[in-house]
Design an enzyme around this catalytic site. Structure first.
Site, PDB file in Angstrom:
ATOM      1  N   LYS A 129      10.565   3.518  60.428  1.00 40.63           N
ATOM      2  CA  LYS A 129      10.442   3.502  61.874  1.00 40.63           C
ATOM      3  C   LYS A 129      11.402   2.497  62.455  1.00 40.63           C
ATOM      4  CE  LYS A 129       9.210  -0.108  62.784  1.00 40.63           C
ATOM      5  NZ  LYS A 129       9.765  -1.479  62.501  1.00 40.63           N
ATOM      6  N   TYR A 217       4.931   0.021  67.154  1.00 39.65           N
ATOM      7  CA  TYR A 217       3.584   0.018  66.556  1.00 39.65           C
ATOM      8  C   TYR A 217       2.507   0.165  67.633  1.00 39.65           C
ATOM      9  CZ  TYR A 217       5.355  -1.542  62.018  1.00 39.65           C
ATOM     10  OH  TYR A 217       6.002  -1.610  60.812  1.00 39.65           O
TER      11      TYR A 217
END
Ligand code: NAD
Length: 386
Positions: A129, A217
């Protein structure tokens, strides 16, 4: 990133840690082979050990621009010298039957190129990510996986982390009533002299500083905690441009998502304040708090109000081993692909929407483009490994 420094060092006072359940490993010849691309902090600190702990996967190849570093890591981990590749020779992995899955662990702007090259070489890809630095790159990566008929998974480790999964499970059960407010805060101090931070503070390489690195996140967390997608966003930034770290990227960004159910998510991220990775979910009759909620280890889940008040006792597991095992099982066809490229694309589109709102001084940006996740992780990923 700071997760490294804080991982495991975040003790949860008063919460007994049960040992992680022991999983019987598969025989060596049944384990799928991983090539790690990029041998920086995450690869060396978490992924090499994670592959040792994995049940059904193993490290079989390394890709690096630093021959001496790669040789040292290969020798320490029993990797054959002819399984070390450099970036120019990367495409030769097509002929290496030891590699089933390529794990892209490079600076964000390089994810798209190496994912697409790995897919063209016939390999499955696990990509870190944020998936890429633009939605257009994410779309090209998804198309490449489709064309190659290979799996593409984004390494969202919290989808495989027990405290996050237990929070999802409890919220979905309805026992605390409707979730109405999610708060996520993801931050740390960054250091320009650390090469691992220098690229994170470079707009082109990172795609957005703290927002792309840690804020993702919170964006992702609000979505999986609520199991719905934001339809509107507003965001504001506070950046001291005289701080050499923030010449190109924003420092503090705060945003609000509005969800179709009426729920609101407040998110924040910063590369200029003390470290935190935490969430709170306020429901009608209870509040679930993960603080810390997204570290490598030492995460907690605490319940305030409603059934089961107090700390929820869950073991720490090796999230990276579980995630890499999950990907191996996706390739085997035994578990669903819960974090596909489309999940990465959705977060990158939301990062872009947040930055658009920041540029317009907090104006509302519509995000109701109709995305719906294929699988609710809270329904399909067991809280603990089987
Ligand atoms: P890092 O800087 O420590 O490692 C990056 C590696 O890429 C280094 O070995 C570096 O030499 C190499 N590299 C190749 N070309 C480069 C270039 N042009 N500029 C800079 N480095 C180059 O970074 P990291 O912390 O290991 O992060 C790598 C990726 O993993 C990022 O996408 C990051 O977002 C992700 N990450 C994820 C987690 C997680 O918990 N899932 C944690 C940390 C990092």
């Amino acid at each position: 990133m700071i997760e490294l420094g804080l991982a495991g060092a975040v003790a949860a006072p008063g919460l007994a840690r049960a040992a992680a359940p022991a999983l019987p490993p598969l025989p060596e010849d049944k384990k799928l082979g991983y090539a790690l691309v990029g041998l920086g902090k995450l690869s060396q600190g978490q992924l090499v050990p994670g592959l040792k702990a994995a049940r059904g996967a193993k490290l079989t190849a390394l890709v690096s621009g630093d021959k001496a570093k790669a040789t040292r890591i290969a020798e320490a981990n029993g990797i054959a010298a002819d399984a070390i590749y450099d970036y120019a020779g990367f495409d030769r992995i097509a002929n290496d039957a030891r590699i089933d899955i390529v794990y892209i662990v490079l600076p964000n702007s390089m994810h798209a190129e190496y994912t697409i090259r790995a897919l063209k070489a016939g390999k499955h890809v696990l990509c870190e990510k944020p998936m890429a630095t633009s939605a257009a790159d994410c779309e090209a990566m998804i198309a490449a996986a489709r064309n190659a008929d290979r799996k593409l998974m984004i390494a969202y480790r919290c989808h495989y982390e027990p405290h996050n999964l237990e929070a999802m499970r409890r919220i979905r059960s309805g026992q605390y009533g409707k979730p109405k407010l999610v708060v996520t805060d993801m931050s740390r101090q960054s250091t320009l002299s650390d090469p691992s931070d220098a690229w994170r503070l470079d707009a082109k390489l990172s795609g957005g500083g703290a927002l792309a690195d840690m804020g993702v996140y919170g964006i992702n967390g609000a979505r999986y905690l609520l199991n719905e997608e934001p339809v509107e966003v507003r965001a504001w930034a506070q950046t001291d441009r005289s701080d050499p770290r923030f010449r190109e990227v924003e420092d503090l960004i705060a945003w609000q998502f509005k969800f179709p159910s009426g729920a609101i998510a407040n998110g924040s991220t910063s590369f200029g304040v003390v470290g935190a990775m935490r969430f709170d979910v306020y429901c009608e009759r209870g509040r679930l708090r993960g603080d810390p909620g997204a570290y490598y280890g030492g995460n907690r889940l605490d319940v305030f109000g409603g059934p089961g008040q107090g700390p929820v006792e869950l073991p720490d597991i090796d999230q990276f081993a579980r995630e890499m095992d999950w990907m191996a099982d996706v390739v085997r066809g035994t578990v669903p692909l819960v974090t596909p490229g489309e999940e990465g694309l959705q977060d990158v589109r939301l990062i872009e929407a947040i930055l658009q709102s920041v540029a317009k001084g907090g104006a509302t940006v519509k995000t109701d483009w109709g995305y719906k996740r294929a699988f609710d992780p809270g329904a399909v990923v067991p809280v603990l490994p089987a």
